[in-house]
Design a protein around this motif. Structure first.
Motif, mmCIF file in Angstrom:
data_model
loop_
_atom_site.group_PDB
_atom_site.id
_atom_site.type_symbol
_atom_site.label_atom_id
_atom_site.label_comp_id
_atom_site.label_asym_id
_atom_site.label_seq_id
_atom_site.Cartn_x
_atom_site.Cartn_y
_atom_site.Cartn_z
ATOM 1 N N ARG A 79 72.309 -23.382 44.540
ATOM 2 C CA ARG A 79 72.348 -23.439 46.003
ATOM 3 C C ARG A 79 73.688 -24.010 46.455
ATOM 4 N N PRO A 80 74.740 -23.229 46.404
ATOM 5 C CA PRO A 80 76.044 -23.747 46.831
ATOM 6 C C PRO A 80 76.014 -24.223 48.273
ATOM 7 N N PHE A 81 76.759 -25.245 48.529
ATOM 8 C CA PHE A 81 76.827 -25.890 49.843
ATOM 9 C C PHE A 81 78.304 -26.062 50.134
ATOM 10 N N PHE A 82 78.791 -25.400 51.155
ATOM 11 C CA PHE A 82 80.203 -25.472 51.499
ATOM 12 C C PHE A 82 80.360 -26.058 52.889
ATOM 13 N N LEU A 83 81.448 -26.767 53.083
ATOM 14 C CA LEU A 83 81.757 -27.309 54.397
ATOM 15 C C LEU A 83 83.205 -26.966 54.715
ATOM 16 N N LEU A 84 83.400 -26.239 55.794
ATOM 17 C CA LEU A 84 84.743 -25.850 56.228
ATOM 18 C C LEU A 84 85.205 -26.820 57.302
ATOM 19 N N ILE A 85 86.347 -27.430 57.072
ATOM 20 C CA ILE A 85 86.984 -28.267 58.086
ATOM 21 C C ILE A 85 88.092 -27.408 58.695
ATOM 22 N N PRO A 86 87.890 -26.919 59.926
ATOM 23 C CA PRO A 86 88.897 -26.066 60.550
ATOM 24 C C PRO A 86 90.013 -26.901 61.174
ATOM 25 N N ARG A 87 91.185 -26.304 61.278
ATOM 26 C CA ARG A 87 92.294 -27.012 61.910
ATOM 27 C C ARG A 87 92.000 -27.286 63.382
ATOM 28 N N GLU A 88 91.251 -26.387 64.016
ATOM 29 C CA GLU A 88 90.863 -26.563 65.412
ATOM 30 C C GLU A 88 89.357 -26.441 65.521
ATOM 31 N N GLY A 89 88.795 -27.116 66.492
ATOM 32 C CA GLY A 89 87.352 -27.036 66.713
ATOM 33 C C GLY A 89 86.744 -28.419 66.801
ATOM 34 N N SER A 90 85.564 -28.474 67.353
ATOM 35 C CA SER A 90 84.936 -29.772 67.590
ATOM 36 C C SER A 90 83.970 -30.187 66.492
ATOM 37 N N ARG A 91 83.711 -29.302 65.527
ATOM 38 C CA ARG A 91 82.776 -29.611 64.457
ATOM 39 C C ARG A 91 83.193 -28.911 63.170
ATOM 40 N N PRO A 92 82.844 -29.482 62.026
ATOM 41 C CA PRO A 92 82.968 -28.723 60.774
ATOM 42 C C PRO A 92 81.940 -27.587 60.790
ATOM 43 N N VAL A 93 82.094 -26.666 59.871
ATOM 44 C CA VAL A 93 81.142 -25.561 59.738
ATOM 45 C C VAL A 93 80.547 -25.612 58.341
ATOM 46 N N ALA A 94 79.235 -25.762 58.267
ATOM 47 C CA ALA A 94 78.535 -25.772 56.986
ATOM 48 C C ALA A 94 78.069 -24.363 56.666
ATOM 49 N N VAL A 95 78.264 -23.949 55.428
ATOM 50 C CA VAL A 95 77.768 -22.662 54.950
ATOM 51 C C VAL A 95 76.816 -22.994 53.817
ATOM 52 N N VAL A 96 75.535 -22.783 54.088
ATOM 53 C CA VAL A 96 74.493 -23.273 53.195
ATOM 54 C C VAL A 96 73.374 -22.249 53.046
ATOM 55 N N PRO A 97 72.547 -22.415 52.008
ATOM 56 C CA PRO A 97 71.354 -21.574 51.918
ATOM 57 C C PRO A 97 70.419 -21.879 53.081
ATOM 58 N N THR A 98 69.636 -20.903 53.470
ATOM 59 C CA THR A 98 68.751 -21.071 54.617
ATOM 60 C C THR A 98 67.799 -22.250 54.446
ATOM 61 N N ILE A 99 67.476 -22.606 53.224
ATOM 62 C CA ILE A 99 66.495 -23.664 52.989
ATOM 63 C C ILE A 99 66.960 -25.036 53.494
ATOM 64 N N ILE A 100 68.257 -25.264 53.619
ATOM 65 C CA ILE A 100 68.744 -26.576 54.071
ATOM 66 C C ILE A 100 69.251 -26.548 55.514
ATOM 67 N N ALA A 101 69.288 -25.385 56.115
ATOM 68 C CA ALA A 101 69.827 -25.265 57.480
ATOM 69 C C ALA A 101 69.087 -26.153 58.474
ATOM 70 N N HIS A 102 67.780 -26.258 58.344
ATOM 71 C CA HIS A 102 66.995 -27.078 59.277
ATOM 72 C C HIS A 102 67.492 -28.525 59.276
ATOM 73 N N ASP A 103 67.711 -29.096 58.091
ATOM 74 C CA ASP A 103 68.193 -30.478 58.014
ATOM 75 C C ASP A 103 69.554 -30.626 58.677
ATOM 76 N N LEU A 104 70.448 -29.698 58.425
ATOM 77 C CA LEU A 104 71.778 -29.782 59.033
ATOM 78 C C LEU A 104 71.723 -29.604 60.543
ATOM 79 N N ASN A 105 70.859 -28.719 61.013
ATOM 80 C CA ASN A 105 70.720 -28.502 62.459
ATOM 81 C C ASN A 105 70.152 -29.720 63.165
#
Length: 144
Positions: A79-105
């Protein structure tokens, strides 16, 4: 159609409560939304100075540092879990399996706009021949 509008209005009214609960969950883990925003801002300054568009984080300590979420899902190599820190934007972006999305949301400051999912975690866990390639599935959701 009218019922749908009521549902959307209802969920808009819940947004501040959801944000307050996520902030409280973070505070219980010893980090505030303000601290996470400051960490993101510092990282974005470094990205700008280095002329990079972003950085892709793949470790549990890095993810916790920017989201405040500790998860047992890091134990699983399927279950890879990635976090993108963009140069611009107000939040990081998590790319995760659907099973963990609820916790992150619901337990972090990312909210649904900061979480992207990739399907197939059940297939991967069961070893199905039709399992998607996790790395390709995860990273392709960043450019979609």
């Amino acid at each position: 159609m009218e019922a749908r509008l009521l549902d959307e209005a209802f969920f808009r009214k819940l947004a501040p409560l959801k944000a307050a609960l996520a902030a409280r969950a973070l505070a219980l883990r010893g980090v505030t939304v303000e601290e996470l925003a400051l960490r993101l801002s510092r990282a974005q300054r470094l990205l700008t100075d280095a002329q990079l568009d972003g950085v892709l984080l793949t470790t549990e300590p890095d993810s916790f540092y920017f989201t405040g979420l500790a998860s047992r899902f890091w134990i699983s190599p399927t279950r890879p879990f990635f976090l993108l820190i963009p140069r611009e934007g107000s939040r990081p972006v998590a790319v995760v399996p659907t099973i963990i999305a609820h916790d992150l949301n619901n337990k972090t400051w990312l909210g649904s706009e900061g979480v992207r999912t990739w399907p197939g975690h059940g297939q991967i866990m069961m070893g199905s021949r039709s399992s998607p390639r996790p790395l390709v599935s995860c990273l392709s959701s960043l450019v979609a």
